[in-house]
Design a protein around this motif. Sequence first.
Motif, mmCIF file in Angstrom:
data_model
loop_
_atom_site.group_PDB
_atom_site.id
_atom_site.type_symbol
_atom_site.label_atom_id
_atom_site.label_comp_id
_atom_site.label_asym_id
_atom_site.label_seq_id
_atom_site.Cartn_x
_atom_site.Cartn_y
_atom_site.Cartn_z
ATOM 1 N N TRP A 46 0.621 -1.256 -0.238
ATOM 2 C CA TRP A 46 0.050 0.006 0.180
ATOM 3 C C TRP A 46 0.911 1.407 0.033
ATOM 4 O O TRP A 46 2.089 1.015 0.253
ATOM 5 C CB TRP A 46 -1.223 -0.200 0.848
ATOM 6 C CG TRP A 46 0.009 -0.083 2.423
ATOM 7 C CD1 TRP A 46 -0.311 1.122 3.816
ATOM 8 C CD2 TRP A 46 1.031 -1.269 3.252
ATOM 9 N NE1 TRP A 46 1.041 0.866 4.509
ATOM 10 C CE2 TRP A 46 0.549 -0.286 4.341
ATOM 11 C CE3 TRP A 46 0.280 -2.510 3.088
ATOM 12 C CZ2 TRP A 46 1.522 -1.630 5.745
ATOM 13 C CZ3 TRP A 46 0.667 -3.795 4.211
ATOM 14 C CH2 TRP A 46 1.377 -3.148 5.707
ATOM 15 N N LYS A 54 -5.520 5.425 -11.965
ATOM 16 C CA LYS A 54 -5.406 4.037 -11.485
ATOM 17 C C LYS A 54 -3.600 3.963 -11.852
ATOM 18 O O LYS A 54 -3.147 4.373 -11.911
ATOM 19 C CB LYS A 54 -5.887 4.169 -13.011
ATOM 20 C CG LYS A 54 -5.497 2.288 -13.037
ATOM 21 C CD LYS A 54 -6.720 1.627 -14.497
ATOM 22 C CE LYS A 54 -7.831 2.090 -14.075
ATOM 23 N NZ LYS A 54 -8.904 0.928 -14.835
ATOM 24 N N VAL A 68 -5.111 -0.847 -9.664
ATOM 25 C CA VAL A 68 -5.598 -0.158 -8.985
ATOM 26 C C VAL A 68 -6.072 1.359 -8.631
ATOM 27 O O VAL A 68 -5.084 1.438 -8.936
ATOM 28 C CB VAL A 68 -4.736 -0.512 -7.552
ATOM 29 C CG1 VAL A 68 -3.867 0.086 -6.928
ATOM 30 C CG2 VAL A 68 -5.544 -0.608 -5.736
ATOM 31 N N ASN A 69 -7.347 1.261 -7.977
ATOM 32 C CA ASN A 69 -7.795 3.399 -8.213
ATOM 33 C C ASN A 69 -7.319 3.644 -6.812
ATOM 34 O O ASN A 69 -7.372 2.971 -5.938
ATOM 35 C CB ASN A 69 -8.920 2.846 -8.322
ATOM 36 C CG ASN A 69 -9.452 2.859 -10.085
ATOM 37 O OD1 ASN A 69 -8.772 2.507 -10.396
ATOM 38 N ND2 ASN A 69 -10.693 2.001 -9.863
ATOM 39 N N THR A 70 -6.581 4.808 -6.970
ATOM 40 C CA THR A 70 -6.058 5.301 -5.555
ATOM 41 C C THR A 70 -7.449 6.489 -5.302
ATOM 42 O O THR A 70 -8.316 6.858 -7.057
ATOM 43 C CB THR A 70 -5.169 6.873 -6.113
ATOM 44 O OG1 THR A 70 -5.457 7.526 -6.852
ATOM 45 C CG2 THR A 70 -3.767 5.070 -7.157
ATOM 46 N N TRP A 76 -3.892 3.695 -1.690
ATOM 47 C CA TRP A 76 -3.826 2.927 -2.390
ATOM 48 C C TRP A 76 -3.739 1.429 -1.965
ATOM 49 O O TRP A 76 -2.522 1.191 -0.814
ATOM 50 C CB TRP A 76 -3.812 2.519 -3.926
ATOM 51 C CG TRP A 76 -2.391 3.106 -4.135
ATOM 52 C CD1 TRP A 76 -1.608 4.466 -3.916
ATOM 53 C CD2 TRP A 76 -0.656 1.557 -4.086
ATOM 54 N NE1 TRP A 76 -0.423 4.043 -4.211
ATOM 55 C CE2 TRP A 76 0.190 2.614 -3.759
ATOM 56 C CE3 TRP A 76 -0.775 0.620 -3.482
ATOM 57 C CZ2 TRP A 76 1.497 2.142 -3.957
ATOM 58 C CZ3 TRP A 76 0.202 -0.013 -3.330
ATOM 59 C CH2 TRP A 76 1.663 0.294 -3.204
#
Length: 479
Positions: A46, A54, A68-70, A76
């Motif tokens: 993370w 993204k 993964v989208n922030t 994230w």
Amino acid sequence: MNINLHKIILSISLITFALFSNATVKPASIFTNHMVLQQQSKVAIWGWAKPSSKLKIITSWNKESYSVNTDTEGKWKVKIATPSAGGPYTIEFNDGEKLILSDILIGEVWFCGGQSNMELPMKGYKGQPNIGSNEAILKSKNPNIRLYTVPTSSVTERKDNSKASEWKLSEPEVVSNFSATAYYYGKLLHEILDVPVGIINDSFSGSSIEAWMSPEDLKPFPEIKIPFKTDSIKEVSRTPTTLYNGMLYPVIGYGIKGAIWYQGESNYERPDQYENLFPAMVSSWRKNWDIGEFPFYYAQIAPYNYAQLAPFHKGGKYNSAFLRDAQRKSLSKIPNAGMAVLMDIGEENMIHPSRKKEGAERLAYLALSETYGVKGFNAKSPLYESLTIDKNTAVVKFKDVANGLTSFSKQLSLFEIAGADKKFYPAKAVIKGSSVVVSAEEVKNPIAVRYAFKDFVIGDLFGNDGLPVSSFRTDDWDN
């Protein structure tokens, strides 16, 4: 590792450091070059990147790509699959700007927490040696052992990230300043398992157990005052929740195999409370880590003359044997746990036993036997199991007696026996198989037995393998 390969890795590290210092993507502090990730699992990673964007992550061991989208703050988190032990590998992060973490190994990762007996470095504290450390430090160069220390931080509000630190390769200058207990533990694991080992040291000298617990953990203990966010911290290592906030919460979730713990000295005055706090802490850690009921091995505090510490308490439950007994009884309350007994290495006038290697290796024995399934040796100290009264004698039975009990040909001198008057007398004690028969002329009708139940004492009862028996009591009296 040959010189050319070392130069290549150093060059890559310098390049990636330059990238990192200017990159948008910022993994949490614990994710750095040279880190070790837990093998054959899904480990969490993370950090922060561009808000509402993204992020693409590519792992070199399988060329797998993760997206993964922030969130609106750029936070994230993603879980990535790791292979069996090996490396070195890289992880690439890209949110429009690229960051590469390099020289990553896959292996076994252990979290090491506690107070000063965990914190004490290989070189020792000033005037407080770690016996045999000089040679051990000299021989410590090993690129397959990686070490990480969480910087100390005591705060009243949870921190999403810990202070900056970095994973380091095992070598004399690094090991000299790293936790002795944690290093010796990791070294033996590496030697036996022959895979990369990563060790995380998260300890603070003088810390109480409640400092490592969250406000939610402490709700069942109304007698413990939880500080408000605006409160000043009068005792940086003993204020409830403050080390959890600054040192534990930011790293909870890092992929580990298990944890070891060496703490209790700062709670010796409150053994009854500790008996409930300790299992509550372990339960909470496991829940928050969200990787199941991971193994948890801990060192029972060593005997020491606590009466010499201010405010100079004496008598009753200020005898640290009561805290050791709370730790002993915690074995029945904490699943998948084990306790390393240190009854033979305590020092009357030194709260930090100088024989750190023995204690650390006893913790490693537990992991090697119970977690990794190594056979052919014994890992557990014999443990009190039951008491049977036979006329004027008491028979104390032990479990985990793999190959018998021994006093190494010395007379047992630390057993005491009492009748209904609750007055304990020195007892004659004789080993009979996996039991000890105890008696005293002054006690015609015994009802209770204690062994080595003193503030400071050197244990004299062992398993045949040399692992000492814990101090214990069969009664529940208040003093």
